[in-house]
Design an enzyme around this catalytic site. Structure first.
Site, short mmCIF file in Angstrom:
data_model
loop_
_atom_site.label_atom_id
_atom_site.label_comp_id
_atom_site.label_asym_id
_atom_site.label_seq_id
_atom_site.Cartn_x
_atom_site.Cartn_y
_atom_site.Cartn_z
N ASP A 1 -84.94 52.51 41.93
CA ASP A 1 -85.18 51.20 42.55
C ASP A 1 -86.64 50.80 42.37
OD1 ASP A 1 -85.32 53.48 44.12
OD2 ASP A 1 -84.79 52.53 45.99
N TYR B 1 -68.98 56.86 34.65
CA TYR B 1 -68.11 56.39 33.56
C TYR B 1 -67.04 57.40 33.21
CZ TYR B 1 -70.92 52.29 32.52
OH TYR B 1 -71.55 51.08 32.58
N LYS C 1 -81.90 58.79 40.99
CA LYS C 1 -81.73 58.55 42.43
C LYS C 1 -81.40 59.89 43.07
CE LYS C 1 -81.55 55.42 45.70
NZ LYS C 1 -82.65 54.52 46.08
N ASP D 1 -76.92 51.55 31.48
CA ASP D 1 -76.21 50.29 31.23
C ASP D 1 -76.96 49.13 31.90
OD1 ASP D 1 -74.21 48.50 30.54
OD2 ASP D 1 -73.04 48.93 32.34
#
Ligand code: NAI
Length: 341
Positions: A206, A125, A172, A230
């Site tokens: 994930d 962002y 991740k 988000d």
């Protein structure tokens, strides 16, 4: 008692309808608030102003608290999200979003009680995007030790104050070894050096999403960088009945802006069908935040509103997103009629 001044940003799409409904509920609950209405987003552009006008920013800087409706951001072109600008300019670094079941709202699970903490100022962002050459573009993911550490510390402090037991970081770092690697390194360090009594775990995002939809009760507080926060916020909203029931707050050291997780829902704008509950719940978070004692008018109003919407839902009063028939105004009225039990 001195009235609290709160900046009100109605926003775009369903924003004006749900902020109006929320104001009515707050006033009926007896919280005396002096609203200072300011524009942002498309609503500001329509008045010939900047998308995030200077006077809106200054008002929040000065009065410290804002209640905000959602603002539309054009997809793939146009101005930078005002939501992102606001969070960045005011350094509202912690987005906190409690996600809980209502017994009266049908959903896949009946034991969801999560708090999402989203780092609100960095990651993808940051808005650093470039065209290297036609057909080749890049977006930069930014992580700093300062921001990763402060959001981790904020989460552990929140867990301690709220008597929460566990913090899980979704990441991740197997792929983004530097950025997500730094995020988990900082969280782990705060856990080990400052809050060893709060359980801490790291889950690759994930697999985390799969675990969330299988059994959300295994999680307590979820700590995520900006983009993951988000996405996972909306996923979690889906576990408890949808975007109409998940509130939120953007907290900084100096100012706080309270807003629902959902967007401006242009598909249902101006139809009196939007569910105002997520914003009303955000307003309850705001009233608790500005309350200075256990029995001041803000705390009492927050408690009344909570009991009002719980009672309305158990009396079967619901908006269409929850399978009911009430419009935005009618649902707000149903809450108002139940504020005193
Ligand atoms: P959205 O959250 O506005 O809508 C997604 C779906 O949920 C739509 O079908 C909508 O009708 C429904 N929905 C959302 N809130 C609802 C409510 N209170 N009651 C009943 N149904 C509701 O997300 P979308 O469509 O992806 O984004 C629309 C616009 O909102 C975009 O311009 C986006 O940038 C902006 N947005 C703004 C946010 C903010 O101001 N904080 C947050 C998220 C999106």
């Amino acid at each position: 008692m001195k009235k609290n001044k709160v900046v009100l940003i109605p926003g775009d799409g369903i924003g004006p309808e749900i902020t109006e409904a929320t104001k009515k509920v707050i006033s009926a609950a007896g919280a005396d608030i002096d609203w200072l209405e300011k524009k942002a987003g498309i609503a500001a552009i329509k008045e010939g102003k900047d998308v995030l006008p200077e006077d809106t920013l200054e008002a929040i800087e000065h009065y410290k608290i804002a209640l905000k409706g959602p603002c539309t951001t054009p997809v793939g072109k146009g101005f930078r999200s005002i939501n992102v600008q606001l969070r960045k300019k005011l350094d509202l670094y912690a987005a906190v979003r409690p996600v809980r079941n209502f017994p009266e709202i049908k959903s896949r699970f009946d034991n969801v009680d999560l708090v999402i903490v989203r780092e609100n100022t960095e990651g993808l962002y940051s808005g650093v995007e470039n065209e290297i050459t036609p057909g080749v573009v890049m977006s930069m993911k930014v992580a700093t030790r300062v921001a990763c550490t402060r959001i981790a510390r904020w989460s552990f402090r929140y867990a301690t104050i709220r008597n929460r037991k566990k913090i899980t970081v979704f990441h991740k770092a197997n792929i983004m070894k530097l950025t997500d690697g730094l995020f988990i390194e900082c969280a782990k360090e705060i856990h080990e050096t400052e809050y060893p009594n709060i359980e801490y775990e790291e889950v690759i995002i994930d697999a985390g999403c799969m675990k969330l939809v299988q059994d959300p009760s295994q999680f307590d507080i979820l700590l995520l960088e900006n983009l993951y926060g988000d996405v996972v916020s909306d996923l979690c909203a889906g576990l408890v009945g949808g975007l109409g029931v998940v509130p939120g707050a953007n907290i900084g050291e100096k100012q706080s802006v309270f807003e629902a997780v959902h967007g401006s829902a242009p598909d249902i704008a101006d139809q009196n069908t939007a569910n105002p509950l997520a914003l009303i719940m955000s307003a309850v978070m705001m009233l608790n935040h500005i309350s200075k004692s256990k029995n001041d008018e803000y705390k009492m109003a927050a408690n009344k509103i909570k009991q009002g919407y719980n009672q309305a839902l158990s009396d079967g009063k619901k908006t269409r997103d929850l399978g009911g028939e009430l419009g935005t105004d009618e649902f707000a009225q149903a809450i108002i009629e139940r504020l005193n039990g």
